[in-house]
Design a protein around this motif. Structure first.
Motif, mmCIF file in Angstrom:
data_model
loop_
_atom_site.group_PDB
_atom_site.id
_atom_site.type_symbol
_atom_site.label_atom_id
_atom_site.label_comp_id
_atom_site.label_asym_id
_atom_site.label_seq_id
_atom_site.Cartn_x
_atom_site.Cartn_y
_atom_site.Cartn_z
ATOM 1 N N GLN A 128 0.837 -1.208 0.000
ATOM 2 C CA GLN A 128 0.000 0.000 0.000
ATOM 3 C C GLN A 128 0.863 1.246 0.000
ATOM 4 O O GLN A 128 0.647 2.187 -0.750
ATOM 5 N N THR A 129 1.862 1.235 0.888
ATOM 6 C CA THR A 129 2.760 2.371 1.017
ATOM 7 C C THR A 129 3.403 2.712 -0.319
ATOM 8 O O THR A 129 3.466 3.867 -0.723
ATOM 9 N N LEU A 130 3.887 1.671 -0.999
ATOM 10 C CA LEU A 130 4.561 1.899 -2.267
ATOM 11 C C LEU A 130 3.613 2.495 -3.301
ATOM 12 O O LEU A 130 3.972 3.444 -4.001
ATOM 13 N N GLN A 131 2.414 1.953 -3.366
ATOM 14 C CA GLN A 131 1.451 2.464 -4.342
ATOM 15 C C GLN A 131 1.151 3.933 -4.092
ATOM 16 O O GLN A 131 1.140 4.743 -5.020
ATOM 17 N N LEU A 132 0.910 4.238 -2.825
ATOM 18 C CA LEU A 132 0.600 5.607 -2.453
ATOM 19 C C LEU A 132 1.724 6.557 -2.830
ATOM 20 O O LEU A 132 1.515 7.610 -3.430
ATOM 21 N N MET A 133 2.945 6.155 -2.453
ATOM 22 C CA MET A 133 4.093 7.018 -2.705
ATOM 23 C C MET A 133 4.253 7.248 -4.194
ATOM 24 O O MET A 133 4.530 8.341 -4.649
ATOM 25 N N ARG A 134 4.047 6.175 -4.940
ATOM 26 C CA ARG A 134 4.213 6.250 -6.380
ATOM 27 C C ARG A 134 3.245 7.250 -6.992
ATOM 28 O O ARG A 134 3.634 8.133 -7.766
ATOM 29 N N ALA A 135 1.994 7.120 -6.614
ATOM 30 C CA ALA A 135 0.976 8.016 -7.176
ATOM 31 C C ALA A 135 1.294 9.468 -6.818
ATOM 32 O O ALA A 135 1.207 10.366 -7.657
ATOM 33 N N LEU A 136 1.690 9.682 -5.568
ATOM 34 C CA LEU A 136 1.914 11.054 -5.117
ATOM 35 C C LEU A 136 3.104 11.708 -5.791
ATOM 36 O O LEU A 136 3.024 12.856 -6.234
ATOM 37 N N VAL A 137 4.220 10.987 -5.865
ATOM 38 C CA VAL A 137 5.405 11.630 -6.442
ATOM 39 C C VAL A 137 5.201 11.861 -7.929
ATOM 40 O O VAL A 137 5.725 12.815 -8.493
ATOM 41 N N GLU A 138 4.404 11.007 -8.554
ATOM 42 C CA GLU A 138 4.118 11.219 -9.962
ATOM 43 C C GLU A 138 3.356 12.543 -10.136
ATOM 44 O O GLU A 138 3.659 13.338 -10.997
ATOM 45 N N ARG A 139 2.396 12.753 -9.249
ATOM 46 C CA ARG A 139 1.588 13.951 -9.376
ATOM 47 C C ARG A 139 2.392 15.217 -9.078
ATOM 48 O O ARG A 139 2.242 16.231 -9.726
ATOM 49 N N HIS A 140 3.251 15.143 -8.074
ATOM 50 C CA HIS A 140 4.009 16.337 -7.686
ATOM 51 C C HIS A 140 5.333 16.470 -8.416
ATOM 52 O O HIS A 140 6.105 17.377 -8.137
ATOM 53 N N GLN A 141 5.649 15.499 -9.279
ATOM 54 C CA GLN A 141 6.937 15.537 -9.985
ATOM 55 C C GLN A 141 8.116 15.594 -9.017
ATOM 56 O O GLN A 141 9.076 16.329 -9.217
ATOM 57 N N PRO A 168 -10.669 -13.899 -0.588
ATOM 58 C CA PRO A 168 -10.105 -12.650 -1.128
ATOM 59 C C PRO A 168 -8.939 -12.157 -0.271
ATOM 60 O O PRO A 168 -7.959 -11.616 -0.787
ATOM 61 N N TYR A 169 -9.067 -12.386 1.042
ATOM 62 C CA TYR A 169 -8.008 -11.962 1.952
ATOM 63 C C TYR A 169 -6.683 -12.641 1.597
ATOM 64 O O TYR A 169 -5.627 -12.003 1.557
ATOM 65 N N THR A 170 -6.734 -13.934 1.310
ATOM 66 C CA THR A 170 -5.529 -14.666 0.935
ATOM 67 C C THR A 170 -4.948 -14.098 -0.354
ATOM 68 O O THR A 170 -3.741 -13.929 -0.505
ATOM 69 N N ARG A 171 -5.841 -13.767 -1.288
ATOM 70 C CA ARG A 171 -5.357 -13.204 -2.556
ATOM 71 C C ARG A 171 -4.681 -11.866 -2.318
ATOM 72 O O ARG A 171 -3.689 -11.539 -2.954
ATOM 73 N N ARG A 172 -5.258 -11.116 -1.412
ATOM 74 C CA ARG A 172 -4.669 -9.804 -1.134
ATOM 75 C C ARG A 172 -3.257 -9.992 -0.581
ATOM 76 O O ARG A 172 -2.325 -9.283 -0.945
ATOM 77 N N LEU A 173 -3.085 -10.974 0.286
ATOM 78 C CA LEU A 173 -1.757 -11.245 0.842
ATOM 79 C C LEU A 173 -0.788 -11.635 -0.270
ATOM 80 O O LEU A 173 0.341 -11.158 -0.327
ATOM 81 N N ILE A 174 -1.242 -12.504 -1.173
ATOM 82 C CA ILE A 174 -0.348 -12.936 -2.255
ATOM 83 C C ILE A 174 -0.054 -11.759 -3.181
ATOM 84 O O ILE A 174 1.082 -11.564 -3.619
ATOM 85 N N GLY A 175 -1.084 -10.952 -3.427
ATOM 86 C CA GLY A 175 -0.911 -9.820 -4.326
ATOM 87 C C GLY A 175 0.059 -8.773 -3.808
ATOM 88 O O GLY A 175 0.574 -7.957 -4.557
ATOM 89 N N ALA A 176 0.313 -8.794 -2.504
ATOM 90 C CA ALA A 176 1.176 -7.771 -1.917
ATOM 91 C C ALA A 176 2.654 -8.133 -1.977
ATOM 92 O O ALA A 176 3.511 -7.327 -1.651
ATOM 93 N N VAL A 177 2.968 -9.359 -2.381
ATOM 94 C CA VAL A 177 4.365 -9.787 -2.355
ATOM 95 C C VAL A 177 5.150 -9.112 -3.469
ATOM 96 O O VAL A 177 4.729 -9.128 -4.619
ATOM 97 N N PRO A 178 6.260 -8.485 -3.151
ATOM 98 C CA PRO A 178 7.087 -7.906 -4.205
ATOM 99 C C PRO A 178 7.735 -9.017 -5.028
ATOM 100 O O PRO A 178 8.204 -9.995 -4.464
#
Ligand SMILES: Nc1ncnc2c1ncn2[C@@H]1O[C@H](COP(=O)(O)OP(=O)(O)OP(=O)(O)O)[C@@H](O)[C@H]1O
Ligand SMILES: Nc1ncnc2c1ncn2[C@@H]1O[C@H](COP(=O)(O)OP(=O)(O)OP(=O)(O)O)[C@@H](O)[C@H]1O
Ligand SMILES: [Mg+2]
Ligand SMILES: [Mg+2]
Lengths: 296, 275, 277
Positions: A195-208, B240-250
């Motif tokens: 979540q953190t990464l997504q948020l940061m990405r969107a924000l820095v893109e917007r603010h350049q 869906p919760y399990t998918r969310r966990l898997i989806g979060a893996v870099p």
């Protein structure tokens, strides 16, 4: 061509300790242009955080450190600035997000008070109303809607993920031109980190905003960066675009780092050599990724 | 079929915090087969560590029983129970007493459980260190002189010292960088094979789980919401919760990216339908 | 060792502290050989020499009955240090044990022990000592008893706080899960991690114990004549100020010298052992 937001050239750093002089950085060069997200990846102790701290002007004040080389921020040589001028840059034109948000926020002040302090660095004597409005907008950017409750809370009353978002909002509230993120979210769980990464990405893109993103995990870097520097024992060993580097990792150390990330498609745990002689192979630079101003 | 080595029946744990009830673990039943590696995954605060602490006997469950090979374990564990179940914790920095040498820390388990003759314990400590891939000479070192990965190896050696059968690993590699993590995980795998250990492996990193566990138990807010063989969970996760966990893996490879996208697409698709 | 030197030499104050303490301790230990008039430590009387200002061979002058002040000060150091060691040797183990138990076990044990400690802490030290001495006879033994009674709670406080944070550390949990005994966990696992802070405090306290014992003697409650004591010397001389200034000034400076030395050394140790305040 305009100068990059950050340019580091042949940066060397050593510490004076009771053992004598230890050299930690052996000539690091990197640059970040406006709006670019650049990652610095390497294992623990390779010199990522110290690089960030030099850029922020924090290590310059340490008596036991010796720093050589050029650090230019928006075309200005940091070396030529006074400690007070460097101090003024921090939190306004440059800001930072730390590894563990809960310890980076001061537990004895509410989020609102800390926000006001941060905003006050850019606008002297900002009023409480103004600060609250700006903070509310900044928090909305990180998808926090009940800003009033959050601003009245102390950091320990919020979850790690919430604190992390607050940190991001604070770091970006003054619209810095450079954001340094030192392993953001590794102290949190994977879903919060994502979540953190997504948020940061969107924000820095917007603010350049230009971003220096520090991590030890190439998987995380892939989610976020445009360009990647791999650092090993105080030396840059590979430099390329994220796409290029992940498609074709050239340096043996980068390959080891890449292999070490366990795959969700399976494949077992790889065998990783302890230090290999190949890791000290010369730097691999991908096409079109030269340092600006380099003579060669 | 032989009885499971560890079996949890309707185990719950309730904490009271400032007059509020926190159901950290809520009516969990699960069996652990001898020799398997069971992964317990879930978000922060889902009750993974609380479950581990109950298995280890740090505190008893509020309700339910924990049985070892069919015999319920008492709320106050005796030495013979302690010997069976050991653990490795997340933070390598605090796992070892900074004021005592590595050898002294390792010897404690041998002394407490009276393993081997006194005169042979020193040699046994050396053997343990070698088993986790460290030179025996490390026994005289202070923890401060070790890296995070080395400390975690010592902690693993300590868990093995009293010849336990079950090892609870609470995020053993979360504080390590990826290279060190890979080495430690490999070591854990080899030790399990060599000693026939049973692992309860707690983590929030599903890419680690994929490569080390045979079975996965997914925790959400203190409840066990999904269990299954690792392969099945990753190819066809039900919740869906399990998918969310898997989806979060870099991830680093395109194949992984494809798998992740497939899972999250299905997920968002379903959600749109239900909306 | 080299690290120790590096830290000590970086701060000249530490070096001064070491030198001061070394001078005090060494001179006290070798008082028999060092002092020009060792016999003057006791009830000697030389009226012909009474009340002389500093001069050779009485470099600090002589007291009202003609004894060499310099010799008496050195012997007073010996008594003070001895008292300090005895007081700490009793107060520290008691205070540390109570603190460890309260911090580790928590619950009603903690409540009970810490309330008792708080009661002792809330009474001003001198008042406590004086009331004990008031009930008992003002002898040296009772003096030490009194000072000890007011000293242990500080160690309980210190160790209690340390133990409370140490018990959250992973190594304590590991020892519990291995099945180690409570005494083992208290004294072998937690205590070693409190030692740097305890040592630092003990060094600082040596100075304070000297000061307190002197204060008690000043009030006539501590060391009894003819045994030399810095506090009683200051008290005796105070009536003859400013004419016979040396009677007060030299013992006063001697107290300052020792207290200051132990304080600087304590600070140096704090830095060396990485103790947080
Ligand atoms: N103030 C200091 N004095 C002496 N040595 C230092 C100091 N700060 C850092 N170092 C050393 O510099 C090296 C690089 O440290 P740095 O914190 O940059 O590593 P890193 O790459 O950020 O690692 P991590 O992933 O663990 O955060 C380390 O070997 C560290 O011990
Ligand atoms: N000793 C305690 N007293 C009160 N509440 C507790 C205690 N231990 C845990 N909890 C609560 O129980 C819940 C589950 O916590 P637990 O530590 O088991 O989570 P976790 O899944 O291990 O999370 P993480 O991934 O962050 O380690 C949390 O809400 C936590 O606040
Ligand atoms: Mg770092
Ligand atoms: Mg946990």
């Amino acid at each position: 061509m305009t100068s990059p937001t950050l340019r580091i050239d042949d940066l060397r750093l050593s510490f004076r300790t009771w053992r004598g002089l230890t050299e930690v950085l052996h000539g690091v060069s990197l640059h970040i242009r406006k709006g670019e997200r650049v990652a610095l990846v390497g294992e623990s102790g390779s010199g990522k955080s110290v690089t960030a701290r030099i850029v922020l002007g924090l290590l310059q004040e340490l008596k036991s450190s010796r720093i050589d080389g050029v650090v230019e921020f928006e075309g200005r040589d940091l070396e030529k600035l006074s400690a007070a001028e460097r101090h003024k840059l921090r939190g306004t034109k440059m800001s930072m997000i730390f590894q563990d948000p809960t310890t980076a926020l001061n537990p004895v002040y509410t989020i609102g008070m800390q926000f006001r302090e941060v905003l006050g660095r850019r606008v002297k004597g900002i009023s409480q109303r103004q600060a609250r409005d700006v903070a509310t907008a900044a928090l909305a950017d990180v998808s926090i809607r009940d800003a009033d409750r959050i601003l009245a809370s102390y950091p320990f009353q919020l979850s790690g993920g919430m604190n992390q978002r607050v940190m991001i909002a604070m770091a970006l509230a003054n619209e810095p031109s450079l954001l340094i993120a030192d392993e953001p979210g590794t102290a949190l769980d994977v879903t919060v980190q994502a979540q953190t990464l997504q948020l940061m990405r969107a924000l820095v893109e917007r603010h350049q905003t230009a971003v220096l993103f520090i991590s030890h995990n190439l998987g995380v870097v892939r989610e976020f960066a445009d360009r990647v520097y791999v650092i090993y024992k105080g030396r840059i060993v590979e430099h390329g675009t994220a796409v290029g580097l992940f498609a074709d990792p050239r340096h043996p150390y980068t390959r080891a780092l890449m292999e070490a990330v366990p795959h969700i498609t399976g494949g077992g745990i790889p065998e990783i050599d302890e230090e290999s002689a190949a890791f000290s192979a010369p730097m691999a630079v991908h096409e079109g990724c030269a340092e600006p101003g380099a003579s060669a | 079929m032989t009885a499971p080595i560890l079996s949890l029946q309707s185990v719950s744990k309730t904490f009271f915090l400032a007059g509020r009830e926190v159901r950290a673990v809520d009516d969990v039943s699960i069996d652990v087969a001898e020799g398997e590696c069971l992964a317990i995954v879930g978000e922060s605060g889902s009750g993974k560590s609380t479950l581990a602490n109950m298995i280890l006997g740090v505190y008893p469950p509020t309700a339910g029983t924990i049985a070892y090979r069919g015999t319920p374990l008492p709320a106050r564990r005796e030495l013979k129970h302690r010997r069976l179940i050991q653990f490795v914790q997340q933070n390598p920095l605090s796992a070892l007493n900074p004021q005592r040498s590595v050898g002294v820390s390792l010897r404690l388990a041998l002394d407490v459980h009276g393993i081997g003759k006194k005169s042979e314990r020193r040699a046994e400590v050396g053997r343990l260190l070698e088993e986790v891939g460290l030179p025996a000479s490390f026994m005289t070192r202070a923890p401060a002189a070790l890296s995070g990965g080395q400390r975690q190896r010592v902690a693993i050696a300590r868990a093995l010292a009293c010849r336990s059968e079950i090892v609870v690993l609470d995020e053993p590699t979360s504080a390590l960088d990826v290279l060190v993590q890979a080495r430690v995980l490999r070591l854990l795998q080899e030790l399990r094979k060599a000693r026939g250990l049973t692992y309860v492996f707690i983590t929030h990193d599903l890419s680690v789980v994929r490569n080390i566990a045979e079975r996965v138990a997914v925790f959400e807010k203190g409840r066990l919401v999904e269990t299954g063989a690792t392969g099945t969970i990753f190819s066809t996760p039900e919740r869906p919760y399990t998918r969310r966990l898997i989806g979060a893996v870099p991830v680093v490879t395109d194949a992984e990216m494809a798998l992740r996208e497939q899972l999250t697409e299905e997920f968002t698709g379903e959600r749109n339908e239900s909306a | 060792m080299r690290r120790a030197l590096f830290i000590l030499l970086r701060n000249p104050l530490s070096l001064i502290g070491i030198i001061l303490v070394a001078v005090v301790v060494l001179s006290a230990l070798s008082a028999d050989f060092l002092t020009p008039f060792p016999a003057d430590r006791g009830a000697a009387v030389h009226f012909e020499l009474a009340n002389q200002p500093p001069d050779w061979p009485h470099i600090f002058g002589t007291d009202l009955v003609g004894r060499d002040l310099f010799s008496r000060i050195i012997f007073a150091y010996r008594i003070s240090l001895f008292l300090g060691v005895v007081v700490l040797a009793i107060a520290v183990p008691v205070g540390v044990t109570i603190g460890l138990v309260a911090g580790y076990f928590g619950g009603w044990i903690e409540f009970l022990l810490m309330r008792i400690t708080d009661v002792f802490l809330s009474i001003p030290p001198l008042v406590l000592a004086m009331s004990i001495m008031g009930v008992l006879a003002p002898t040296l033994t009772n003096g030490m008893l009194a000072v000890t009674a007011m000293w242990w709670p500080w160690y309980t406080r210190l160790v209690y706080n340390l133990a409370r944070s140490e018990k959250e550390e992973g190594y304590v949990l590991a020892a519990e899960i291995i099945g180690a005994s409570k005494p083992h966990i208290l004294f072998r696992e937690i205590l070693p991690n409190c030692v740097p802070a305890i040592l630092t405090k003990m060094t600082l306290d040596m100075g304070f114990v000297i000061l307190i014992v002197s204060s008690l003697s000043f009030l006539g409650l501590g060391v009894q004549p003819p045994t030399p004591d810095l506090g009683s010397m200051v008290a005796e001389g105070a009536g003859y100020m400013p004419d016979s200034w040396w009677l007060t000034v030299f013992p006063g400076l001697a107290i300052l010298f020792a207290v200051f030395g132990f304080n600087l050394l304590g600070d140096a140790l704090r830095e060396l052992l990485g103790v947080e305040q």
